[in-house]
Design a protein around this motif. Structure first.
Motif, PDB file in Angstrom:
ATOM      1  N   LEU A  18       0.832  -1.210   0.000  1.00  0.00           N
ATOM      2  CA  LEU A  18       0.000   0.000   0.000  1.00  0.00           C
ATOM      3  C   LEU A  18       0.863   1.256   0.000  1.00  0.00           C
ATOM      4  CD1 LEU A  18      -2.836  -0.965   2.524  1.00  0.00           C
ATOM      5  CD2 LEU A  18      -3.052  -0.670   0.043  1.00  0.00           C
ATOM      6  N   ILE A  19       1.958   1.221   0.759  1.00  0.00           N
ATOM      7  CA  ILE A  19       2.863   2.370   0.803  1.00  0.00           C
ATOM      8  C   ILE A  19       3.502   2.595  -0.565  1.00  0.00           C
ATOM      9  CG2 ILE A  19       5.059   3.196   1.752  1.00  0.00           C
ATOM     10  CD1 ILE A  19       4.247   1.879   4.411  1.00  0.00           C
ATOM     11  N   GLU A  20       3.896   1.497  -1.222  1.00  0.00           N
ATOM     12  CA  GLU A  20       4.461   1.631  -2.571  1.00  0.00           C
ATOM     13  C   GLU A  20       3.469   2.293  -3.518  1.00  0.00           C
ATOM     14  OE1 GLU A  20       7.717  -1.905  -3.299  1.00  0.00           O
ATOM     15  OE2 GLU A  20       5.608  -2.395  -3.594  1.00  0.00           O
ATOM     16  N   ASP A  21       2.212   1.964  -3.353  1.00  0.00           N
ATOM     17  CA  ASP A  21       1.185   2.470  -4.264  1.00  0.00           C
ATOM     18  C   ASP A  21       0.693   3.866  -3.884  1.00  0.00           C
ATOM     19  OD1 ASP A  21      -0.734   1.896  -6.500  1.00  0.00           O
ATOM     20  OD2 ASP A  21      -2.194   2.211  -4.896  1.00  0.00           O
ATOM     21  N   GLN A  22       0.601   4.157  -2.579  1.00  0.00           N
ATOM     22  CA  GLN A  22      -0.033   5.394  -2.129  1.00  0.00           C
ATOM     23  C   GLN A  22       0.896   6.357  -1.407  1.00  0.00           C
ATOM     24  OE1 GLN A  22      -3.488   4.363   0.235  1.00  0.00           O
ATOM     25  NE2 GLN A  22      -4.148   2.777  -1.204  1.00  0.00           N
ATOM     26  N   GLY A  23       2.113   5.934  -1.086  1.00  0.00           N
ATOM     27  CA  GLY A  23       3.033   6.810  -0.366  1.00  0.00           C
ATOM     28  C   GLY A  23       2.523   7.132   1.022  1.00  0.00           C
ATOM     29  N   ASP A  24       2.702   8.389   1.455  1.00  0.00           N
ATOM     30  CA  ASP A  24       2.267   8.825   2.787  1.00  0.00           C
ATOM     31  C   ASP A  24       0.772   8.624   3.008  1.00  0.00           C
ATOM     32  OD1 ASP A  24       4.392   9.848   4.476  1.00  0.00           O
ATOM     33  OD2 ASP A  24       4.762  11.288   2.884  1.00  0.00           O
ATOM     34  N   ALA A  25      -0.002   8.644   1.921  1.00  0.00           N
ATOM     35  CA  ALA A  25      -1.455   8.525   2.046  1.00  0.00           C
ATOM     36  C   ALA A  25      -1.873   7.186   2.645  1.00  0.00           C
ATOM     37  CB  ALA A  25      -2.115   8.707   0.682  1.00  0.00           C
ATOM     38  N   ALA A  26      -0.988   6.183   2.556  1.00  0.00           N
ATOM     39  CA  ALA A  26      -1.310   4.871   3.107  1.00  0.00           C
ATOM     40  C   ALA A  26      -1.286   4.873   4.631  1.00  0.00           C
ATOM     41  CB  ALA A  26      -0.344   3.812   2.583  1.00  0.00           C
ATOM     42  N   SER A  36      -8.351  -1.154   6.124  1.00  0.00           N
ATOM     43  CA  SER A  36      -7.668  -1.430   4.853  1.00  0.00           C
ATOM     44  C   SER A  36      -7.015  -2.803   4.848  1.00  0.00           C
ATOM     45  CB  SER A  36      -6.604  -0.360   4.576  1.00  0.00           C
ATOM     46  OG  SER A  36      -7.186   0.910   4.419  1.00  0.00           O
ATOM     47  N   ASP A 177      -7.476  -4.030  -6.507  1.00  0.00           N
ATOM     48  CA  ASP A 177      -6.784  -4.178  -5.226  1.00  0.00           C
ATOM     49  C   ASP A 177      -5.290  -4.036  -5.515  1.00  0.00           C
ATOM     50  OD1 ASP A 177      -5.264  -5.353  -3.112  1.00  0.00           O
ATOM     51  OD2 ASP A 177      -7.049  -6.374  -2.395  1.00  0.00           O
ATOM     52  N   PRO A 178      -4.616  -3.041  -4.911  1.00  0.00           N
ATOM     53  CA  PRO A 178      -3.186  -2.837  -5.205  1.00  0.00           C
ATOM     54  C   PRO A 178      -2.342  -4.081  -4.991  1.00  0.00           C
ATOM     55  CG  PRO A 178      -4.058  -0.983  -3.963  1.00  0.00           C
ATOM     56  CD  PRO A 178      -5.145  -2.025  -3.976  1.00  0.00           C
TER      57      PRO A 178
END
Length: 298
Positions: A18-26, A36, A177-178
Motif C-alpha cells: 500500500l505504501i508503494e502504491d499510495q506513499g504517505d497517504a497509506a 484497509s 486491489d493494489p
C-alpha cells in the motif's frame, strides 16, 4: 511457525505494498489501517512498530511519516506469509503434478505429513475437502484412496468454473486491489518466461496456471469462490490423466492466453479481459476433453 506470525508477516507485506502504491497517504489512522488491512488494531500496531524499527516510517502516537520507500528486503518471503492450508495445497499439488500419481493410489496421511513437513491435522483437513467430490475416499487406519473422475464430473466442474471466474474477473477490474495488481504484474513476468523459454519452462507451467486462476478467483473477494479455486486446481491438473503429446506447446499456448487476460486487466479493459477469459476457458475445456485418457481413471 505459528498461524498468527504468518498473519502478521502477511500484513507487513500488505502495508508495504500500500505504501508503494499510495506513499504517505497509506499511513492513515489506526482505525483506517485496520479497515484497509482487514486486521485488528493490535495487529496494525505490531506492523507499524515493525516498520518503525526498520526505518521505513517514523511513528509517534498519531503521527506517522514515511521516511523511505520500501525495499525488497523489507518484504517477507512468500513461504513465510502463506497460511498452513495454502502451503499444504501447494505442496500436495506439486507432488501430484510432478509425481504422476496414479488412480487407485492409497495415501497414508501420516507418511504424507512427514514427507511434506506439515501438521497432520492440517493435512487431514485438506484431504477431507475432496471427499465430497468423490475424488478421494476415506479408508481405515488413516489411509485415503485417490480416485479419478468422469466426463460428467468434468463438465459440471467447468460449468461452475466459468460462472465463478467470470464473476470474479468483473469485480477484480471494477474494484482494483493494489496487492492483487502487484501480484498480477509478477505473474505476467512468469508467463513471459514460459512463452519465451524452452521446453523445461513450458512443462513447469501447470503450477503457474494454478496460481493465475487462484488470483482471478481472489478478485471476487468471496471465500466460497476462493475455496472452490483451491479445490479445482487439484482437479484440473490431475497430471496422471493427461496425455503427454504436445504438452509443451499446449502450455505455451495457454500461457499466451493468460497474458492476453493479464494485459487487459492491467489496462482496465473489462470487455477485452472477459473476451480473453472466455476464449481461454473454451480452450481449456477443449484441451481437457481431448487430452484426458478417460479409460485410465479409477
Amino acid at each position: 511457525m505459528t498461524r498468527d506470525n504468518r498473519l502478521f508477516k502477511a500484513q507487513v507485506n500488505r502495508l508495504l505494498t500500500l505504501i508503494e502504491d499510495q506513499g504517505d497517504a497509506a499511513l492513515g489512522s489506526e482505525a483506517g489501517l485496520a479497515a484497509s488491512l482487514e486486521a485488528s488494531r493490535t495487529t496494525v500496531r505490531a506492523v507499524l512498530s515493525h516498520l518503525h524499527d526498520r526505518g521505513v516510517i517514523a511513528w509517534d502516537g498519531r503521527d506517522k511519516r514515511l521516511l523511505r520507500a520500501p525495499e525488497p528486503g523489507d518484504f517477507f518471503d512468500t513461504d513465510q506469509t502463506r497460511s498452513t492450508q495454502d502451503l499444504i495445497r501447494d505442496r500436495f499439488l506439486e507432488w501430484v503434478l510432478q509425481g504422476d500419481v496414479a488412480p487407485g493410489t492409497v495415501l497414508n496421511e501420516t507418511r504424507l505429513a512427514r514427507q511434506f513437513d506439515l501438521p497432520l491435522a492440517g493435512l487431514r483437513e485438506f484431504l477431507i475437502r475432496f471427499e465430497p467430490f468423490g475424488l478421494i475416499e476415506k479408508q481405515p487406519n488413516r489411509h485415503w484412496l485417490l480416485k479419478g473422475f468422469t466426463p460428467d464430473f468434468a463438465a459440471e466442474m467447468f460449468e461452475v468454473r466459468r460462472l465463478f471466474e467470470t464473476r470474479a474477473l468483473t469485480r477484480l477490474i471494477a474494484e482494483p486491489d493494489p496487492a492483487l495488481t502487484l501480484r498480477l504484474t509478477g505473474l505476467r513476468a512468469d508467463h513471459l518466461a514460459v512463452t519465451a523459454g524452452g521446453r523445461r519452462a513450458a512443462l513447469e507451467f501447470p503450477a503457474l496456471d494454478a496460481r493465475f486462476h487462484a488470483l482471478i478467483c481472489e478478485g471476487a473477494r468471496n471465500r466460497f469462490v476462493s475455496d472452490f479455486s483451491r479445490t479445482i486446481s487439484i482437479i484440473v491438473h490431475y497430471h496422471y490423466l493427461w496425455t503427454k503429446k504436445d504438452e509443451a506447446d499446449r502450455n505455451r499456448h495457454a500461457a499466451a492466453e493468460h497474458l492476453a487476460i493479464i494485459d487487459a486487466i492491467l489496462a482496465g479493459d473489462a470487455q477485452a479481459a472477459q473476451d480473453a477469459l472466455a476464449r481461454h476457458l473454451d480452450t481449456a475445456w477443449q484441451t481437457l476433453s481431448t487430452s484426458v485418457d478417460w479409460q485410465a481413471r479409477g
